[in-house]
Design a protein around this motif. Structure first.
Motif, PDB file in Angstrom:
ATOM      1  N   ALA A  58       0.841  -1.200   0.000  1.00  0.00           N
ATOM      2  CA  ALA A  58       0.000   0.000   0.000  1.00  0.00           C
ATOM      3  C   ALA A  58       0.877   1.251   0.000  1.00  0.00           C
ATOM      4  CB  ALA A  58      -0.910  -0.013   1.222  1.00  0.00           C
ATOM      5  N   LYS A  59       0.312   2.312  -0.560  1.00  0.00           N
ATOM      6  CA  LYS A  59       1.028   3.583  -0.645  1.00  0.00           C
ATOM      7  C   LYS A  59       0.336   4.609   0.246  1.00  0.00           C
ATOM      8  CE  LYS A  59       2.539   2.753  -5.338  1.00  0.00           C
ATOM      9  NZ  LYS A  59       2.455   3.161  -6.725  1.00  0.00           N
ATOM     10  N   PRO A  60       1.048   5.657   0.638  1.00  0.00           N
ATOM     11  CA  PRO A  60       0.409   6.691   1.464  1.00  0.00           C
ATOM     12  C   PRO A  60      -0.665   7.438   0.677  1.00  0.00           C
ATOM     13  CG  PRO A  60       2.771   7.122   1.209  1.00  0.00           C
ATOM     14  CD  PRO A  60       2.467   5.894   0.440  1.00  0.00           C
ATOM     15  N   VAL A  61      -1.660   7.927   1.398  1.00  0.00           N
ATOM     16  CA  VAL A  61      -2.740   8.698   0.788  1.00  0.00           C
ATOM     17  C   VAL A  61      -2.156  10.011   0.262  1.00  0.00           C
ATOM     18  CG1 VAL A  61      -4.902   9.895   1.263  1.00  0.00           C
ATOM     19  CG2 VAL A  61      -4.467   7.684   2.284  1.00  0.00           C
ATOM     20  N   ARG A  62      -2.603  10.395  -0.923  1.00  0.00           N
ATOM     21  CA  ARG A  62      -2.136  11.663  -1.492  1.00  0.00           C
ATOM     22  C   ARG A  62      -2.701  12.828  -0.689  1.00  0.00           C
ATOM     23  NH1 ARG A  62      -4.073   9.378  -6.786  1.00  0.00           N
ATOM     24  NH2 ARG A  62      -2.286   8.298  -7.649  1.00  0.00           N
ATOM     25  N   PRO A  63      -1.902  13.848  -0.407  1.00  0.00           N
ATOM     26  CA  PRO A  63      -2.417  14.982   0.374  1.00  0.00           C
ATOM     27  C   PRO A  63      -3.378  15.833  -0.454  1.00  0.00           C
ATOM     28  CG  PRO A  63      -0.168  15.414  -0.319  1.00  0.00           C
ATOM     29  CD  PRO A  63      -0.482  13.998  -0.736  1.00  0.00           C
ATOM     30  N   MET A  64      -4.279  16.503   0.248  1.00  0.00           N
ATOM     31  CA  MET A  64      -5.221  17.409  -0.417  1.00  0.00           C
ATOM     32  C   MET A  64      -4.476  18.696  -0.782  1.00  0.00           C
ATOM     33  SD  MET A  64      -8.338  16.261  -0.770  1.00  0.00           S
ATOM     34  CE  MET A  64      -9.546  17.550  -0.677  1.00  0.00           C
ATOM     35  N   THR A  65      -4.598  19.091  -2.040  1.00  0.00           N
ATOM     36  CA  THR A  65      -3.995  20.331  -2.497  1.00  0.00           C
ATOM     37  C   THR A  65      -5.019  21.451  -2.371  1.00  0.00           C
ATOM     38  OG1 THR A  65      -4.722  19.966  -4.761  1.00  0.00           O
ATOM     39  CG2 THR A  65      -2.571  19.062  -4.153  1.00  0.00           C
ATOM     40  N   PRO A  66      -4.589  22.709  -2.417  1.00  0.00           N
ATOM     41  CA  PRO A  66      -5.567  23.800  -2.369  1.00  0.00           C
ATOM     42  C   PRO A  66      -6.608  23.718  -3.486  1.00  0.00           C
ATOM     43  CG  PRO A  66      -3.371  24.659  -2.005  1.00  0.00           C
ATOM     44  CD  PRO A  66      -3.216  23.206  -2.369  1.00  0.00           C
ATOM     45  N   GLY A  67      -6.214  23.268  -4.665  1.00  0.00           N
ATOM     46  CA  GLY A  67      -7.168  23.114  -5.764  1.00  0.00           C
ATOM     47  C   GLY A  67      -8.221  22.058  -5.469  1.00  0.00           C
ATOM     48  N   ARG A  68      -7.793  20.952  -4.859  1.00  0.00           N
ATOM     49  CA  ARG A  68      -8.746  19.904  -4.495  1.00  0.00           C
ATOM     50  C   ARG A  68      -9.707  20.380  -3.406  1.00  0.00           C
ATOM     51  NH1 ARG A  68      -5.601  14.123  -4.200  1.00  0.00           N
ATOM     52  NH2 ARG A  68      -5.178  13.947  -6.404  1.00  0.00           N
TER      53      ARG A  68
END
Length: 115
Positions: A58-68
């Motif tokens: 498993a890979k780490p969850v992608r962080p939320m960007t300001p655009g998201r």
């Protein structure tokens, strides 16, 4: 393609997790295939099935960007706008109604109530 290993409910070995369990650990499957499955028998229907993924792949969850964050806020705001009266309902419009509660269930006029 080989058959998946099947485990009974609550008897999965260490090293496997469902999507929700991965998410609780801050992980995501990351493109890996389903590694195994859990089955919970039921009396009158087919078994409940939960798919398991390997924790070590498993890979780490992608962080939320300001655009998201902005896109999510815009989508949530759109769910609050009534398509009939175009007002912010102050809550998420129920999909079963498709409009805010005052539009779905209008109050009868006072003349009609007394008749």
């Amino acid at each position: 393609m080989g058959a998946l290993p099947v485990f009974r409910w609550r008897l999965a070995p260490d090293g496997y997790a469902t999507r929700r369990q991965l998410r609780a650990q801050g992980l995501r499957p990351g493109g890996q295939q389903v590694a195994a499955q859990l089955e919970r028998p039921r009396r009158r229907r087919g078994p409940l099935v939960a798919y398991l993924y390997r924790i070590d792949l498993a890979k780490p969850v992608r962080p939320m960007t300001p655009g998201r964050w902005a896109a999510l806020a815009k989508a949530n705001a759109a769910r609050r706008i009534c398509p009939t009266c175009r007002r912010d309902a102050g809550y998420v419009i129920p999909p079963t109604l498709g409009m805010c509660t005052p539009c779905a269930f209008p109050e009868p006029s006072p003349e009609l109530r007394s008749a």
